[in-house]
Write a protein that holds these residues in place. Structure first.
Motif, mmCIF file in Angstrom:
data_model
loop_
_atom_site.group_PDB
_atom_site.id
_atom_site.type_symbol
_atom_site.label_atom_id
_atom_site.label_comp_id
_atom_site.label_asym_id
_atom_site.label_seq_id
_atom_site.Cartn_x
_atom_site.Cartn_y
_atom_site.Cartn_z
ATOM 1 N N ARG A 16 -7.557 0.143 17.759
ATOM 2 C CA ARG A 16 -6.401 0.720 17.060
ATOM 3 C C ARG A 16 -5.658 -0.360 16.269
ATOM 4 O O ARG A 16 -5.220 -0.129 15.139
ATOM 5 C CB ARG A 16 -5.458 1.403 18.060
ATOM 6 N N HIS A 17 -5.517 -1.550 16.865
ATOM 7 C CA HIS A 17 -4.841 -2.635 16.154
ATOM 8 C C HIS A 17 -5.681 -3.117 14.970
ATOM 9 O O HIS A 17 -5.156 -3.333 13.873
ATOM 10 C CB HIS A 17 -4.560 -3.805 17.101
ATOM 11 N N LEU A 18 -6.981 -3.261 15.193
ATOM 12 C CA LEU A 18 -7.849 -3.763 14.128
ATOM 13 C C LEU A 18 -7.983 -2.752 12.991
ATOM 14 O O LEU A 18 -8.107 -3.137 11.825
ATOM 15 C CB LEU A 18 -9.226 -4.117 14.706
ATOM 16 N N GLU A 19 -7.917 -1.469 13.317
ATOM 17 C CA GLU A 19 -7.924 -0.469 12.258
ATOM 18 C C GLU A 19 -6.744 -0.675 11.318
ATOM 19 O O GLU A 19 -6.871 -0.528 10.086
ATOM 20 C CB GLU A 19 -7.867 0.943 12.848
ATOM 21 N N GLY A 20 -5.590 -1.028 11.871
ATOM 22 C CA GLY A 20 -4.417 -1.265 11.041
ATOM 23 C C GLY A 20 -4.647 -2.399 10.052
ATOM 24 O O GLY A 20 -4.335 -2.274 8.857
ATOM 25 N N PHE A 21 -5.194 -3.519 10.531
ATOM 26 C CA PHE A 21 -5.490 -4.638 9.632
ATOM 27 C C PHE A 21 -6.533 -4.244 8.595
ATOM 28 O O PHE A 21 -6.435 -4.608 7.411
ATOM 29 C CB PHE A 21 -5.999 -5.833 10.441
ATOM 30 N N ARG A 22 -7.532 -3.495 9.032
ATOM 31 C CA ARG A 22 -8.636 -3.098 8.148
ATOM 32 C C ARG A 22 -8.141 -2.193 7.022
ATOM 33 O O ARG A 22 -8.430 -2.411 5.842
ATOM 34 C CB ARG A 22 -9.697 -2.388 8.992
ATOM 35 N N GLU B 72 -5.587 -3.914 4.317
ATOM 36 C CA GLU B 72 -6.236 -4.698 3.264
ATOM 37 C C GLU B 72 -7.068 -3.814 2.341
ATOM 38 O O GLU B 72 -7.109 -4.035 1.126
ATOM 39 C CB GLU B 72 -7.092 -5.802 3.866
ATOM 40 N N HIS B 73 -7.726 -2.809 2.891
ATOM 41 C CA HIS B 73 -8.519 -1.913 2.035
ATOM 42 C C HIS B 73 -7.624 -1.228 1.009
ATOM 43 O O HIS B 73 -7.990 -1.129 -0.172
ATOM 44 C CB HIS B 73 -9.236 -0.870 2.896
ATOM 45 N N VAL B 74 -6.463 -0.768 1.451
ATOM 46 C CA VAL B 74 -5.528 -0.119 0.529
ATOM 47 C C VAL B 74 -5.088 -1.102 -0.547
ATOM 48 O O VAL B 74 -5.019 -0.769 -1.740
ATOM 49 C CB VAL B 74 -4.314 0.437 1.300
ATOM 50 N N ALA B 75 -4.778 -2.332 -0.146
ATOM 51 C CA ALA B 75 -4.331 -3.328 -1.121
ATOM 52 C C ALA B 75 -5.397 -3.595 -2.174
ATOM 53 O O ALA B 75 -5.092 -3.720 -3.370
ATOM 54 C CB ALA B 75 -3.961 -4.626 -0.412
ATOM 55 N N TRP C 141 -0.942 4.480 7.976
ATOM 56 C CA TRP C 141 -0.337 5.540 7.169
ATOM 57 C C TRP C 141 0.755 5.001 6.250
ATOM 58 O O TRP C 141 0.889 5.441 5.097
ATOM 59 C CB TRP C 141 0.201 6.642 8.070
ATOM 60 N N GLY C 142 1.526 4.032 6.745
ATOM 61 C CA GLY C 142 2.550 3.449 5.902
ATOM 62 C C GLY C 142 1.973 2.760 4.682
ATOM 63 O O GLY C 142 2.529 2.843 3.575
ATOM 64 N N SER C 143 0.825 2.081 4.850
ATOM 65 C CA SER C 143 0.189 1.411 3.713
ATOM 66 C C SER C 143 -0.280 2.421 2.673
ATOM 67 O O SER C 143 -0.113 2.204 1.460
ATOM 68 C CB SER C 143 -1.003 0.576 4.196
ATOM 69 N N ARG C 144 -0.838 3.524 3.133
ATOM 70 C CA ARG C 144 -1.312 4.548 2.193
ATOM 71 C C ARG C 144 -0.141 5.167 1.425
ATOM 72 O O ARG C 144 -0.209 5.365 0.211
ATOM 73 C CB ARG C 144 -2.100 5.614 2.948
ATOM 74 N N ASN C 145 0.928 5.451 2.133
ATOM 75 C CA ASN C 145 2.101 6.030 1.468
ATOM 76 C C ASN C 145 2.745 5.022 0.510
ATOM 77 O O ASN C 145 3.163 5.387 -0.596
ATOM 78 C CB ASN C 145 3.125 6.486 2.507
ATOM 79 N N PHE C 146 2.817 3.771 0.952
ATOM 80 C CA PHE C 146 3.442 2.759 0.108
ATOM 81 C C PHE C 146 2.624 2.537 -1.166
ATOM 82 O O PHE C 146 3.197 2.295 -2.247
ATOM 83 C CB PHE C 146 3.596 1.447 0.869
ATOM 84 N N ALA C 147 1.305 2.619 -1.069
ATOM 85 C CA ALA C 147 0.468 2.459 -2.261
ATOM 86 C C ALA C 147 0.815 3.517 -3.314
ATOM 87 O O ALA C 147 0.841 3.227 -4.517
ATOM 88 C CB ALA C 147 -1.003 2.549 -1.881
ATOM 89 N N GLY D 50 5.223 1.875 -11.039
ATOM 90 C CA GLY D 50 4.537 1.143 -12.099
ATOM 91 C C GLY D 50 4.205 -0.294 -11.784
ATOM 92 O O GLY D 50 3.892 -1.078 -12.698
ATOM 93 N N ALA D 51 4.244 -0.681 -10.515
ATOM 94 C CA ALA D 51 3.934 -2.063 -10.151
ATOM 95 C C ALA D 51 2.448 -2.338 -10.350
ATOM 96 O O ALA D 51 1.607 -1.513 -10.005
ATOM 97 C CB ALA D 51 4.323 -2.327 -8.698
ATOM 98 N N ARG D 52 2.131 -3.514 -10.864
ATOM 99 C CA ARG D 52 0.748 -3.875 -11.154
ATOM 100 C C ARG D 52 0.158 -4.816 -10.122
ATOM 101 O O ARG D 52 -1.043 -5.063 -10.137
ATOM 102 C CB ARG D 52 0.666 -4.534 -12.536
ATOM 103 N N ARG D 53 0.985 -5.345 -9.251
ATOM 104 C CA ARG D 53 0.495 -6.308 -8.258
ATOM 105 C C ARG D 53 1.090 -5.954 -6.906
ATOM 106 O O ARG D 53 2.272 -5.634 -6.803
ATOM 107 C CB ARG D 53 0.865 -7.723 -8.678
ATOM 108 N N LEU D 54 0.259 -6.042 -5.850
ATOM 109 C CA LEU D 54 0.684 -5.710 -4.492
ATOM 110 C C LEU D 54 0.236 -6.804 -3.537
ATOM 111 O O LEU D 54 -0.953 -7.103 -3.442
ATOM 112 C CB LEU D 54 0.088 -4.370 -4.053
ATOM 113 N N VAL D 55 1.186 -7.410 -2.849
ATOM 114 C CA VAL D 55 0.901 -8.396 -1.814
ATOM 115 C C VAL D 55 1.196 -7.761 -0.455
ATOM 116 O O VAL D 55 2.272 -7.178 -0.263
ATOM 117 C CB VAL D 55 1.751 -9.666 -1.996
ATOM 118 N N VAL D 56 0.245 -7.857 0.484
ATOM 119 C CA VAL D 56 0.458 -7.289 1.816
ATOM 120 C C VAL D 56 0.442 -8.390 2.859
ATOM 121 O O VAL D 56 -0.314 -9.361 2.761
ATOM 122 C CB VAL D 56 -0.587 -6.203 2.157
#
Length: 313
Positions: A150-156, A159-162, A96-102, A109-115
């Motif tokens: 649950r842990h692997l979902e977080g990694f998955r 990266e998908h969001v990125a 959820w944090g990755s989705r919100n941060f995106a 206006g950031a054009r590049r995202l490193v996770v």
């Protein structure tokens, strides 16, 4: 670049921030607490107080900010996780944090995202002696148990969001087990203190376990390299040149810092009290850093954990 950094007040985030500032970039650091904001000001970083799990509050906090790039390095870990439940908050930040941060990344206006990611995204288990590259092994396969899933979902998801946020070039850095100088008692400092108190046992060397390792300073320089030279949509292994067991790593720390030798306990003692730690200790994974060397012009300053530990003295 002006870089929005989530997790800026954590041990990893502060190493990333320091490397960015040394390279001439400007850092806006996201932190969840006023104490974190004070630490960031001391580091010469502009703080923004917000919780990645509070979407509306996060978007309000970054309203009016502008950034060229962003980094997501937020976790909720304050000590080594023992139980699967110790990873719950970090799993939530990755999903959820990755989705919100995106959304926040788009808003500024950031054009590049490193996770930030980790080798455990390949799964918890024994991969044998073969060397894992970014393309020869599936990323974040279904977990063997609900807890591991649950842990692997977080990694998955992270990266998908990125890689799939509209208008943003996403890059993932897959680190090994992190160690090195900490801030405020973090990093390897905390492990050494536990060794001095005889509060950190190890398992027998006969237990098959081998992890890639990443020095925190190497993680920082790799973040700069990814922002400046990374290929959009790419994942990079940011690891040193040699895998080693947690037992070997901890024993070398004790030898180097002159602490009492850690007590050795059988593996079966670990499983009931620390099932996540058991999965950690029995994972065997060897990762190649060749792609990062070739595409990012990055290489570890500390090629092995022994080099990195000796430099801590």
């Amino acid at each position: 670049m002006r870089v929005l950094l989530a997790g800026a007040s954590g041990v990893l985030g502060r190493h990333m921030s320091a490397a960015l500032v040394r390279s001439g970039h400007e850092v806006v650091g996201l932190t969840r607490s006023p104490d974190g904001a004070r630490r960031l000001r001391d580091d010469g970083v502009e703080p923004v107080v917000a919780d990645l799990l509070d979407r509306d509050g996060l978007l309000r906090a970054v309203d009016g900010q502008r950034a060229d790039a962003a980094v997501h390095a937020a976790t909720a870990l304050r000590k080594p996780p023992m139980r699967h439940s110790d990873m719950t908050a970090t799993d939530a930040l990755r999903v959820w944090g990755s989705r919100n941060f995106a959304e926040a990344v788009q808003a500024v206006g950031a054009r590049r995202l490193v996770v930030e990611s980790m080798h455990f995204g390949y799964g918890y288990g024994d991969f044998g002696d073969r060397v894992i590259t970014e393309s020869n092994t599936p990323w974040a396969p279904p977990g063997r148990t609900p807890a591991l899933e649950r842990h692997l979902e977080g990694f998955r998801v992270k990266e998908h969001v990125a890689f799939h946020t509209e208008g943003v070039e996403g890059i993932s850095l897959r680190f090994g087990a992190l160690y090195g100088p900490g801030y405020g008692g973090g990093g390897s400092d905390a492990i050494v203190e536990m060794l001095r108190k005889r509060a950190l046992p190890v398992v027998s060397e006969r237990v098959r376990g081998s992890l890639p390792w990443t020095h925190l300073e190497d993680a920082g320089t790799a973040t700069v390299a990814a922002l400046e030279r990374g290929r959009p949509g790419a994942a990079y292994h940011i690891v040193d040149d040699e895998s080693a067991s947690m037992t070997a790593h901890v024993r070398y720390l004790a030898e180097t810092f002159g602490t009492p030798k850690p007590m050795t306990v059988p593996l079966w003692v670990i499983r009931p009290v620390g099932p996540y730690l058991h999965a950690f200790l029995t994972t065997v994974a060897r990762l190649s850093n060749a792609t990062a060397r070739a595409e990012l012009s990055w290489e570890p300053v500390y090629p092995t954990y022994r080099d990195g530990i000796k430099a801590l003295r």
